[in-house]
Design an enzyme around this catalytic site. Structure first.
Site, PDB file in Angstrom:
ATOM      1  N   SER A 143     101.563  54.617  80.680  1.00  0.00           N
ATOM      2  CA  SER A 143     100.646  53.979  80.107  1.00  0.00           C
ATOM      3  C   SER A 143      99.427  54.722  79.850  1.00  0.00           C
ATOM      4  O   SER A 143      99.250  55.835  80.545  1.00  0.00           O
ATOM      5  CB  SER A 143     100.075  52.761  81.204  1.00  0.00           C
ATOM      6  OG  SER A 143      98.618  52.118  80.804  1.00  0.00           O
ATOM      7  N   TYR A 156      97.835  49.775  89.460  1.00  0.00           N
ATOM      8  CA  TYR A 156      98.342  50.204  88.261  1.00  0.00           C
ATOM      9  C   TYR A 156      98.099  51.342  87.984  1.00  0.00           C
ATOM     10  O   TYR A 156      99.005  52.083  87.460  1.00  0.00           O
ATOM     11  CB  TYR A 156      97.815  48.885  87.378  1.00  0.00           C
ATOM     12  CG  TYR A 156      98.701  49.097  85.903  1.00  0.00           C
ATOM     13  CD1 TYR A 156      99.939  48.233  85.771  1.00  0.00           C
ATOM     14  CD2 TYR A 156      98.248  49.847  84.916  1.00  0.00           C
ATOM     15  CE1 TYR A 156     100.465  48.250  84.550  1.00  0.00           C
ATOM     16  CE2 TYR A 156      98.900  49.734  83.651  1.00  0.00           C
ATOM     17  CZ  TYR A 156      99.958  49.115  83.575  1.00  0.00           C
ATOM     18  OH  TYR A 156     100.814  49.129  82.407  1.00  0.00           O
TER      19      TYR A 156
HETATM   20  P1  NAD Z   1     106.504  42.363  79.972  1.00  0.00           P
HETATM   21  O1  NAD Z   1     105.847  41.632  81.148  1.00  0.00           O
HETATM   22  O2  NAD Z   1     106.643  41.611  78.979  1.00  0.00           O
HETATM   23  O3  NAD Z   1     108.027  42.697  80.594  1.00  0.00           O
HETATM   24  C1  NAD Z   1     108.167  43.438  81.971  1.00  0.00           C
HETATM   25  C2  NAD Z   1     109.388  43.356  82.240  1.00  0.00           C
HETATM   26  O4  NAD Z   1     109.717  43.888  83.546  1.00  0.00           O
HETATM   27  C3  NAD Z   1     110.239  42.028  82.254  1.00  0.00           C
HETATM   28  O5  NAD Z   1     111.468  42.236  81.610  1.00  0.00           O
HETATM   29  C4  NAD Z   1     110.423  41.544  83.577  1.00  0.00           C
HETATM   30  O6  NAD Z   1     111.234  40.559  84.024  1.00  0.00           O
HETATM   31  C5  NAD Z   1     110.656  42.827  84.426  1.00  0.00           C
HETATM   32  N1  NAD Z   1     110.277  43.037  85.741  1.00  0.00           N
HETATM   33  C6  NAD Z   1     109.192  42.620  86.488  1.00  0.00           C
HETATM   34  N2  NAD Z   1     109.267  42.747  87.747  1.00  0.00           N
HETATM   35  C7  NAD Z   1     110.792  43.221  87.761  1.00  0.00           C
HETATM   36  C8  NAD Z   1     111.623  43.637  89.126  1.00  0.00           C
HETATM   37  N3  NAD Z   1     111.082  43.516  90.205  1.00  0.00           N
HETATM   38  N4  NAD Z   1     112.774  44.031  88.891  1.00  0.00           N
HETATM   39  C9  NAD Z   1     113.324  44.124  87.583  1.00  0.00           C
HETATM   40  N5  NAD Z   1     112.559  43.728  86.589  1.00  0.00           N
HETATM   41  C10 NAD Z   1     111.237  43.443  86.532  1.00  0.00           C
HETATM   42  O7  NAD Z   1     105.594  43.724  80.015  1.00  0.00           O
HETATM   43  P2  NAD Z   1     105.439  44.903  79.116  1.00  0.00           P
HETATM   44  O8  NAD Z   1     104.022  44.767  78.368  1.00  0.00           O
HETATM   45  O9  NAD Z   1     106.734  44.623  78.151  1.00  0.00           O
HETATM   46  O10 NAD Z   1     105.543  45.959  80.112  1.00  0.00           O
HETATM   47  C11 NAD Z   1     106.748  46.895  80.267  1.00  0.00           C
HETATM   48  C12 NAD Z   1     106.119  48.304  80.762  1.00  0.00           C
HETATM   49  O11 NAD Z   1     105.220  48.731  79.698  1.00  0.00           O
HETATM   50  C13 NAD Z   1     105.605  48.214  82.164  1.00  0.00           C
HETATM   51  O12 NAD Z   1     105.776  49.232  82.705  1.00  0.00           O
HETATM   52  C14 NAD Z   1     103.940  48.181  81.763  1.00  0.00           C
HETATM   53  O13 NAD Z   1     103.287  48.828  82.863  1.00  0.00           O
HETATM   54  C15 NAD Z   1     104.002  49.289  80.364  1.00  0.00           C
HETATM   55  N6  NAD Z   1     102.856  48.982  79.726  1.00  0.00           N
HETATM   56  C16 NAD Z   1     102.512  47.882  78.894  1.00  0.00           C
HETATM   57  C17 NAD Z   1     101.576  48.083  78.161  1.00  0.00           C
HETATM   58  C18 NAD Z   1     101.024  46.661  77.331  1.00  0.00           C
HETATM   59  O14 NAD Z   1      99.767  46.719  76.942  1.00  0.00           O
HETATM   60  N7  NAD Z   1     101.894  45.644  77.394  1.00  0.00           N
HETATM   61  C19 NAD Z   1     100.624  49.158  78.063  1.00  0.00           C
HETATM   62  C20 NAD Z   1     101.031  50.336  78.804  1.00  0.00           C
HETATM   63  C21 NAD Z   1     102.112  50.137  79.431  1.00  0.00           C
END
Ligand code: NAD
Length: 261
Positions: A143, A156
């Site tokens: 991130s 985070y």
């Molecule tokens: P999201 O909430 O849409 O998806 C998260 C996924 O992780 C889901 O499939 C959920 O079921 C799974 N998950 C959560 N806890 C779990 C566990 N204990 N075991 C197995 N699976 C689990 O979120 P997203 O935004 O798609 O995030 C995905 C990644 O991208 C994360 O690592 C997040 O930190 C990173 N990220 C997101 C953003 C953003 O702006 N959305 C920015 C930077 C980084």
């Protein structure tokens, strides 16, 4: 590019960025092991639709990324199902927002387990399989918060800085093995993880969600646009390509100018 015959694990691929990465890898001909939580019917539909649309094998494993034994089982089952684990995308993640003195210890533990330690456990299991085949791609979804901080996100930010450090170490250890380990740093991407933060801000400030969304972007991203899940998936696919074979232990940033400031 073709990933035909290769197989990938994408953790947290039942939603958001992980789902887009799983679909993009499948679109390149890769067999995919889905993982993550959610409605069983919706996950089964995603599994079937992805397999049918791209003509690849798609399975689902519901391993809880807080549990090392379940992570080991996820890697072993993928290897048994597809004959290899060529690509590992460590994507599963959660968020919690509170000032440090009010941050519940239980949320700290959960975020460190899911956003950081799970990647260690998955790499620990998958790397020997990749090294044995002399080819592998580890893609860690970090991130902008792996590079810079924001208030009220102590767990985070610590986890994401940690995963960038882990990426560098694993990258160094993989030099000359045919395996690469790199990270992607998205800025804001409109997924359920971010929607929850927008809704919480709207409620707290008594403003419409639309305004809270604009404010959230304006605070950090000069381009005032979300990075899309497809754009992040495209970067993951690029890291799996031969063009990226000399990229090792580094980060790709797609953040609308967030960290250029
Ligand atoms: P999201 O909430 O849409 O998806 C998260 C996924 O992780 C889901 O499939 C959920 O079921 C799974 N998950 C959560 N806890 C779990 C566990 N204990 N075991 C197995 N699976 C689990 O979120 P997203 O935004 O798609 O995030 C995905 C990644 O991208 C994360 O690592 C997040 O930190 C990173 N990220 C997101 C953003 C953003 O702006 N959305 C920015 C930077 C980084």
């Amino acid at each position: 590019m073709s990933l035909k015959g290769k197989s990938a694990i994408v953790t947290g691929s039942t939603s958001g960025i992980g789902q887009a990465i799983a679909e993009t890898l499948a679109g390149a001909g890769c067999n995919v092991m889905l993982n993550g939580f959610g409605d069983a019917g919706a996950i089964e539909k995603l599994r079937q639709d992805t397999a049918k649309k791209f003509g690849v094998k798609v399975q689902y494993n519901g391993a809880d990324m807080t549990k090392p034994a379940e992570i080991a089982d996820l890697v072993a089952k993928t290897n048994a199902a597809f004959g290899s684990v060529d690509i590992l995308v460590n994507n599963a993640g959660i968020q919690f927002v509170a000032p440090v003195e009010k941050f519940p210890a239980e949320r700290w533990d959960a975020i460190i387990a899911i956003n950081l330690s799970s990647a260690f456990h998955a790499i620990h299991e998958a790397l020997p399989l990749m090294k044995a085949k002399k080819w592998g791609r580890i893609v860690n979804i970090a991130s902008t918060h792996g590079l810079v901080a924001s208030k009220e996100k102590v767990a985070y930010v610590a986890a994401k800085h940690g995963i960038i450090g882990m990426t560098k170490v694993v990258g160094m250890e993989c030099a000359d093995t045919g395996v690469t380990c790199n990270a992607i740093c998205p800025g804001w991407v409109l997924t359920p993880l971010v929607q929850k933060q927008i809704d919480a801000r709207a409620k707290e400030q008594g403003i419409p969600a639309e305004q809270a969304m604009k404010n959230l972007l304006a605070e950090k991203q000069p381009q005032l646009q979300f990075t899309t899940t497809e754009q992040i998936a495209g970067l993951a696919l690029f890291l799996c390509s031969d063009t990226a074979s000399n990229m090792q232990g580094t980060q790709l940033v797609s953040d609308g100018g967030w960290t250029a400031q």
